[in-house]
Design a protein around this motif. Structure first.
Motif: not given
Length: 325
Positions: A170, A80, A179-180, A174-177, A212, A205, A208-209
């Motif tokens: 990216k 990441y 969560t990580i 996004s909610e991924i950032k 998204e 995560l 979400q991947l």
């Protein structure tokens, strides 16, 4: 992101300082983490499961200022890009990561990383297939995604055709950032129950991947695929008492026929998957509670102590006692 963690990640370590002076790679792995036999055979360093003693997920900052040599590993890895950029060579293909990008690397994929500058922060998140629950996979299956095929080939042994890596660029909003960053904070702050919290965030995560990064639907799921997925979910929910006989009765199938159908779809027998799920549940209790191991065996539905210890060692490459320390 927690300011203390961010400050820690930005600090130049003694190893990085040496690499900054010489611009040559300095060994950052203990000898126990490298499979010397396999490394010699393929002329590439092979990293083993050394990192996972007493934990399910291992996280580190990638060392800067020198090229990292070609290597591979016996586990899954996420890279990441927390800030800056990085250039990786994965199976001969050049990949440039920018801030917020996520790269998921398959078991055995060969990759090298070019030298990072001081403002580049690349985070390595390592996890084994045992960390992925069949319950999560059954949810991902509904999306019929490439990520599902990528993960299920490790979690339950199903042979799937997929690339050596998946790249998730990216996305704005996004909610991924978030969560990580929660995962990174939990790991480096070393708070109580962090291992369990991180595992939960990993499941979030992965979900979400899929959400998204929707992909085109594959062919319609067959009846046998749907049945196998339903059985996987039953195993994850009723692992203590479920048997093939009970499942066959529930679906009104001949027991031998259902057994063959399940193995054809999943790649492993019903018994093998059931034992795997019981071991995963046992491992979670061993590493996160003080419940006696004999009581844990009873809770997951295994009565034979020798069988439990042998299968546990085969699955986790460590003993229950070692994982409890």
């Amino acid at each position: 992101m927690n300011i203390r963690v961010l400050r820690l990640l930005k600090n130049v370590t003694s190893l990085e300082l040496e690499q900054k002076k010489t611009h040559h790679f300095c060994e950052d792995m203990p000898s126990k983490a490298i499979n010397s036999k396999l490394s010699t055979e393929v002329d590439t360093r092979v990293l083993n499961n050394f990192f996972f003693r007493n934990r399910d997920i291992y996280i580190s900052k990638h060392n800067r200022f020198a090229d990292y040599p070609m290597h591979t590993h016996t586990f899954l890895e996420m890279n990441y890009m927390l800030q800056g950029t990085a250039t990786e060579i994965v199976e001969g293909e050049k990949i440039v990561l920018h801030s917020g990008d996520l790269l998921l690397l398959d078991v055995g994929s060969k990759h090298a990383i070019q030298a990072l500058d001081e403002e580049d922060i690349l985070i390595n998140i390592l996890f084994r297939e045992q960390t992925i629950s069949v319950n999560l996979l059954s949810d991902l299956r509904r999306n019929n995604s490439v990520l599902y095929d990528f993960l299920i080939s490790h979690a339950v042994g199903k042979k799937a055709i997929h690339a050596d890596f998946l790249l998730f660029p990216k996305k704005r909003g996004s909610e991924i950032k978030e969560t990580i960053e929660h995962i990174i904070d939990e790991y480096f702050l070393k708070r109580d129950f962090s291992n369990s919290v991180i595992k939960s965030y990993l499941s979030i995560l992965l979900t979400q991947l899929v959400r998204e990064y929707p992909l085109e639907k594959n062919d319609q799921i067959s009846k046998s695929q749907k049945l196998a997925t339903e059985i996987l979910k039953i195993i994850s929910q009723k692992f203590r008492t479920i048997t093939l006989k009970k499942v066959a009765k529930q679906y009104n199938y001949n027991e031998n026929y259902l057994s063959n159908l399940f193995k054809e779809e999943v790649g492993k027998t019903f018994s093998e998957i059931l034992t795997q799920e019981r071991l995963i549940q046992a491992h979670s209790m061993i590493t996160n509670t003080i419940i006696p191991i004999t009581a844990i065996m009873e809770r997951v539905g295994i009565s034979n102590k020798t069988f439990f210890y042998n299968k546990y060692k085969e699955f986790y490459h460590s003993t229950p006692g070692e994982d409890r320390k």
